[in-house]
Enzyme design. Structure first.
Site, PDB file in Angstrom:
ATOM      1  N   SER A  97       0.857  -1.186   0.000  1.00 32.97           N
ATOM      2  CA  SER A  97       0.000   0.000   0.000  1.00 32.97           C
ATOM      3  C   SER A  97       0.887   1.228   0.000  1.00 32.97           C
ATOM      4  O   SER A  97       2.062   1.162   0.371  1.00 32.97           O
ATOM      5  CB  SER A  97      -0.889   0.003   1.254  1.00 32.97           C
ATOM      6  OG  SER A  97      -1.519   1.254   1.446  1.00 32.97           O
TER       7      SER A  97
ATOM      8  N   TYR B 205      -2.741  -0.165  10.410  1.00 28.10           N
ATOM      9  CA  TYR B 205      -2.718  -0.652   9.024  1.00 28.10           C
ATOM     10  C   TYR B 205      -1.373  -0.357   8.370  1.00 28.10           C
ATOM     11  O   TYR B 205      -0.763  -1.243   7.751  1.00 28.10           O
ATOM     12  CB  TYR B 205      -3.855   0.009   8.243  1.00 28.10           C
ATOM     13  CG  TYR B 205      -3.917  -0.386   6.789  1.00 28.10           C
ATOM     14  CD1 TYR B 205      -4.406  -1.628   6.405  1.00 28.10           C
ATOM     15  CD2 TYR B 205      -3.486   0.488   5.788  1.00 28.10           C
ATOM     16  CE1 TYR B 205      -4.458  -2.005   5.071  1.00 28.10           C
ATOM     17  CE2 TYR B 205      -3.543   0.127   4.460  1.00 28.10           C
ATOM     18  CZ  TYR B 205      -4.032  -1.114   4.102  1.00 28.10           C
ATOM     19  OH  TYR B 205      -4.073  -1.470   2.776  1.00 28.10           O
TER      20      TYR B 205
END
Length: 318
Positions: free
Chosen positions: A147, A160
């Site tokens: 990501s 995250y």
């Protein structure tokens, strides 16, 4: 004079080869599975329920029950590959499964920190460890979906982003360990992609915020509201999952891949920026962005105490 024949490109249709895609029930995973099946690969698509299996099953896509935190599921997948009726090789493993639960570091319960690391990091390590012998035999490839959060940790995304930072580091080590074995390791860093997980993450953040203490409401509600508002607005113009899946399929099958690929204009912009700018300057840019999104609810930094009436109780919302 005869010219030597060129080797066939890696992304030519290979009906005799297998690909594993974890987290393939929806979003990027499902789109990647469809794109690889269209290239001629037989895709073992990891899903968790019978209804998800029915949704993804089609020509070239075989759903397999795969919760990557369950060792028995991983072992069954390895047996499926070893016992393949056509003795097809495993060409690519796409580590895609993931969850996203966002809240400030102080607020997010440790159980939810652990859950995200179990799925987003340890689950992928477990699958990779078990399938590496198959990939060595085929001189195959591991494509790990990271990501933009694996490089730039935004406010409220601490847990995250932490999983993705760790996944990036593990992928670097793995690439350097197995390159001599003929196995390639590639990281893909998506920015915003329109998926069900991304759409749900804002709602989850607001649900967690609603259960915060009054003190945490005072400290963080403005930041959370601004973050959710910003992400919701961005997702309306983000890359569609189908386009992301097609790009990942090309990364998985190109002959000579790079070690990393960004996915989306936001990732292509933010990742170099995060690496080049001083951390304090990046902090200031992000703070201004959040204040512009929700100025009424974002607390001002360290105001001087007012001399007049009695101060509000610590639990009062600002």
């Amino acid at each position: 004079m005869l010219r030597p024949r060129k080797a066939p490109p890696h992304n030519r249709r290979q009906p005799d080869e297998l690909v594993v895609v974890s987290g393939a029930s929806t979003g990027i995973g499902a789109a990647t599975a469809r794109a690889l099946a269209a290239m001629g690969y037989h895709v073992l698509a990891g899903v968790r329920t019978d209804s998800e299996a029915d949704a993804v099953r089609t020509d070239g896509i075989e759903p397999v029950t795969l919760d990557i935190t369950v060792p028995e599921h991983i072992e069954a997948l390895a047996r499926r590959i070893a016992d393949d009726p056509g003795q097809r090789a495993l060409r690519v493993l796409v580590n895609n499964a993931g969850i996203e639960i966002n809240a400030p570091v102080e607020v997010l319960p440790l159980s939810l920190w652990r859950e995200q690391f179990e799925v987003n990091l340890f689950g992928h390590i477990a699958v990779t460890q078990r399938l590496l012998p198959h990939l060595r035999r085929s001189r195959g490839r591991i494509v790990t979906i990271s990501s933009v959060g694996g490089v730039a940790a935004l406010p409220v995304f601490g847990a995250y982003a932490g999983t993705k930072f760790a996944l990036e580091a593990a992928s670097d080590s793995l690439r350097r360990e197995v390159s001599a074995h003929g196995v390639q390791v590639v990281v893909v860093q998506p920015g915003g992609v329109r998926t069900e997980m991304a759409a749900r993450s804002g709602d989850i953040s607001l649900e967690l915020a609603a259960g915060m203490s009054a003190e945490h409401q005072r400290l963080y509600s403005g930041l959370i509201n601004a973050t959710v508002s910003s992400n919701t607005a961005f997702l309306q113009r983000a890359m569609p999952a189908a386009k992301a899946g097609a790009k990942i399929a090309r990364v998985a099958t190109t002959r000579r891949p790079r070690t990393r690929y960004t996915l989306g204009t936001d990732a292509a912009f933010i990742i170099p920026l995060a690496r080049l700018l001083p951390a304090r300057l990046m902090d200031g840019i992000l703070a201004m962005s959040h204040r512009s999104r929700n100025p009424a609810r974002t607390p001002a930094p360290a105001p001087a105490p007012a001399p007049a009436p009695a101060p509000e109780s610590p639990g009062s919302p600002s």
